[in-house]
Design a protein around this motif. Sequence first.
Motif, PDB file in Angstrom:
ATOM      1  N   LEU A   1      15.007  44.016 -10.985  1.00 24.01           N
ATOM      2  CA  LEU A   1      15.081  42.577 -11.208  1.00 24.01           C
ATOM      3  C   LEU A   1      15.336  42.261 -12.680  1.00 24.01           C
ATOM      4  O   LEU A   1      16.147  41.378 -13.017  1.00 24.01           O
ATOM      5  CB  LEU A   1      13.790  41.894 -10.737  1.00 24.01           C
ATOM      6  CG  LEU A   1      13.480  41.985  -9.239  1.00 24.01           C
ATOM      7  CD1 LEU A   1      12.164  41.284  -8.915  1.00 24.01           C
ATOM      8  CD2 LEU A   1      14.607  41.394  -8.400  1.00 24.01           C
ATOM      9  N   ALA A   2      14.673  43.012 -13.559  1.00 27.52           N
ATOM     10  CA  ALA A   2      14.832  42.752 -14.994  1.00 27.52           C
ATOM     11  C   ALA A   2      16.235  43.107 -15.479  1.00 27.52           C
ATOM     12  O   ALA A   2      16.864  42.345 -16.223  1.00 27.52           O
ATOM     13  CB  ALA A   2      13.783  43.540 -15.772  1.00 27.52           C
ATOM     14  N   LYS A   3      16.748  44.253 -15.067  1.00 29.17           N
ATOM     15  CA  LYS A   3      18.053  44.710 -15.566  1.00 29.17           C
ATOM     16  C   LYS A   3      19.205  43.886 -14.998  1.00 29.17           C
ATOM     17  O   LYS A   3      20.219  43.679 -15.684  1.00 29.17           O
ATOM     18  CB  LYS A   3      18.246  46.185 -15.223  1.00 29.17           C
ATOM     19  CG  LYS A   3      17.325  47.130 -16.000  1.00 29.17           C
ATOM     20  CD  LYS A   3      17.573  48.576 -15.598  1.00 29.17           C
ATOM     21  CE  LYS A   3      16.689  49.541 -16.385  1.00 29.17           C
ATOM     22  NZ  LYS A   3      16.918  50.961 -15.999  1.00 29.17           N
ATOM     23  N   THR A   4      19.088  43.454 -13.766  1.00 26.99           N
ATOM     24  CA  THR A   4      20.177  42.686 -13.132  1.00 26.99           C
ATOM     25  C   THR A   4      20.050  41.194 -13.399  1.00 26.99           C
ATOM     26  O   THR A   4      20.989  40.437 -13.122  1.00 26.99           O
ATOM     27  CB  THR A   4      20.194  42.916 -11.613  1.00 26.99           C
ATOM     28  OG1 THR A   4      18.934  42.517 -11.057  1.00 26.99           O
ATOM     29  CG2 THR A   4      20.475  44.373 -11.281  1.00 26.99           C
ATOM     30  N   GLY A   5      18.902  40.764 -13.923  1.00 24.58           N
ATOM     31  CA  GLY A   5      18.698  39.346 -14.163  1.00 24.58           C
ATOM     32  C   GLY A   5      18.442  38.556 -12.899  1.00 24.58           C
ATOM     33  O   GLY A   5      18.570  37.318 -12.897  1.00 24.58           O
ATOM     34  N   CYS A   6      18.056  39.249 -11.845  1.00 19.99           N
ATOM     35  CA  CYS A   6      17.789  38.569 -10.577  1.00 19.99           C
ATOM     36  C   CYS A   6      16.379  37.980 -10.575  1.00 19.99           C
ATOM     37  O   CYS A   6      15.441  38.564 -11.123  1.00 19.99           O
ATOM     38  CB  CYS A   6      17.938  39.546  -9.413  1.00 19.99           C
ATOM     39  SG  CYS A   6      19.626  40.146  -9.189  1.00 19.99           S
ATOM     40  N   ARG A   7      16.214  36.830  -9.920  1.00 17.75           N
ATOM     41  CA  ARG A   7      14.921  36.149  -9.910  1.00 17.75           C
ATOM     42  C   ARG A   7      13.974  36.712  -8.868  1.00 17.75           C
ATOM     43  O   ARG A   7      12.759  36.676  -9.035  1.00 17.75           O
ATOM     44  CB  ARG A   7      15.132  34.661  -9.659  1.00 17.75           C
ATOM     45  CG  ARG A   7      15.899  33.942 -10.776  1.00 17.75           C
ATOM     46  CD  ARG A   7      16.360  32.582 -10.328  1.00 17.75           C
ATOM     47  NE  ARG A   7      17.297  32.693  -9.221  1.00 17.75           N
ATOM     48  CZ  ARG A   7      17.793  31.647  -8.572  1.00 17.75           C
ATOM     49  NH1 ARG A   7      17.427  30.419  -8.902  1.00 17.75           N
ATOM     50  NH2 ARG A   7      18.654  31.837  -7.581  1.00 17.75           N
ATOM     51  N   ASN A   8      14.531  37.212  -7.766  1.00 15.48           N
ATOM     52  CA  ASN A   8      13.684  37.679  -6.670  1.00 15.48           C
ATOM     53  C   ASN A   8      14.454  38.685  -5.833  1.00 15.48           C
ATOM     54  O   ASN A   8      15.614  39.018  -6.136  1.00 15.48           O
ATOM     55  CB  ASN A   8      13.207  36.498  -5.810  1.00 15.48           C
ATOM     56  CG  ASN A   8      14.374  35.584  -5.417  1.00 15.48           C
ATOM     57  OD1 ASN A   8      15.433  36.058  -5.023  1.00 15.48           O
ATOM     58  ND2 ASN A   8      14.166  34.282  -5.555  1.00 15.48           N
ATOM     59  N   ARG A   9      13.831  39.138  -4.755  1.00 13.62           N
ATOM     60  CA  ARG A   9      14.440  40.170  -3.911  1.00 13.62           C
ATOM     61  C   ARG A   9      15.695  39.645  -3.224  1.00 13.62           C
ATOM     62  O   ARG A   9      16.687  40.382  -3.058  1.00 13.62           O
ATOM     63  CB  ARG A   9      13.418  40.662  -2.873  1.00 13.62           C
ATOM     64  CG  ARG A   9      12.187  41.322  -3.502  1.00 13.62           C
ATOM     65  CD  ARG A   9      11.100  41.555  -2.474  1.00 13.62           C
ATOM     66  NE  ARG A   9      11.333  42.756  -1.673  1.00 13.62           N
ATOM     67  CZ  ARG A   9      10.749  43.929  -1.912  1.00 13.62           C
ATOM     68  NH1 ARG A   9       9.914  44.068  -2.933  1.00 13.62           N
ATOM     69  NH2 ARG A   9      10.988  44.962  -1.135  1.00 13.62           N
ATOM     70  N   ALA A  10      15.696  38.370  -2.826  1.00  5.08           N
ATOM     71  CA  ALA A  10      16.878  37.800  -2.166  1.00  5.08           C
ATOM     72  C   ALA A  10      18.061  37.759  -3.130  1.00  5.08           C
ATOM     73  O   ALA A  10      19.208  38.055  -2.752  1.00  5.08           O
ATOM     74  CB  ALA A  10      16.564  36.399  -1.641  1.00  5.08           C
TER      75      ALA A  10
END
Length: 313
Positions: free
Chosen positions: A291-300
């Motif tokens: 999540l941190a490396k991709t900048g994603c907020r959550n699993r979805a």
Amino acid sequence: MTALGTAYELRSFLRRNGSRSVGSALAVAECLRTIVPSDCLALSVWDPVLGRHRALASSYPAPLTTFLDESMHTDPLFGAVKTTGVPTRVRDLPVRLRRGDIFDLVIGPSGFRDGVTQCLYAPDGRYVGMLNASTLDSRHPDDDTVALLALLGPELGAALDPVPPPEPATARLDDGITEGMLVAPDGRVLPLSARPHVELVGSAALTAAIARVRGPVRHLLVHRDATYALEMYRARSGVVVLHREVAPPAGLTVRELQVLAALADGSSNGEIAGALGVGARTVATHVEHVLAKTGCRNRADAAATAAAWGLLV
């Protein structure tokens, strides 16, 4: 040189040079006069903006060339010829169609006894121009001439097309990085380069993806400890798989890509831990890193990223 020999030479010339420039068009027209015995001949390109033709080369008198450019396409007879998709001679037309401006302003007053019109199309089916030839000799153009024009039609159309032909994806096989293979419907693998990674086909994920290929698709495949960028498309004899080894995106590790793929499948941390043979806390740490490396907020959000990459594990 025979007409057939000239036709083959002209086809090679068209592939190398096209025919949209004045110099090329004049050279093409000169070759066409050997193939199509005629008293007048014109090669014209269609201008979709102005909605009219423009002669690239013409041996018709100026008033007739103007008619070909500005008015011929408005005659219903031209529309009928255009729908046939084949070179059409005057003698091929039913008697009931031998009327209208083309006959009243061109054929009749000029004393032409026969002739041929060939509508030309780009490889994707767009209309791009036409070839016209007229003769005072009713014996021409003969059946052999029509057959040669049909042979040259696709090349003439492609040469008139302002859109350059797309470079085939397999051209990248010469870049020293990309490898390729053809996967036949029965699973046989035909190498297209010196060192294709044929072992990738043993991957269940890739095998399933190959079966789904219809149009061109891109995937990111994790296989063992390496990551591969894939481009696949369906060919007549199977599926072409172009591939090259790449660094994992976003600074992820191979293990983190495996976790990301499992997230995209909707697996829980416990299920991922069982599949990878690691502890649940380890998986939780991997998820945090993903999540941190991709900048994603959550699993979805992470699952959407995996889908955008075409991630396969």
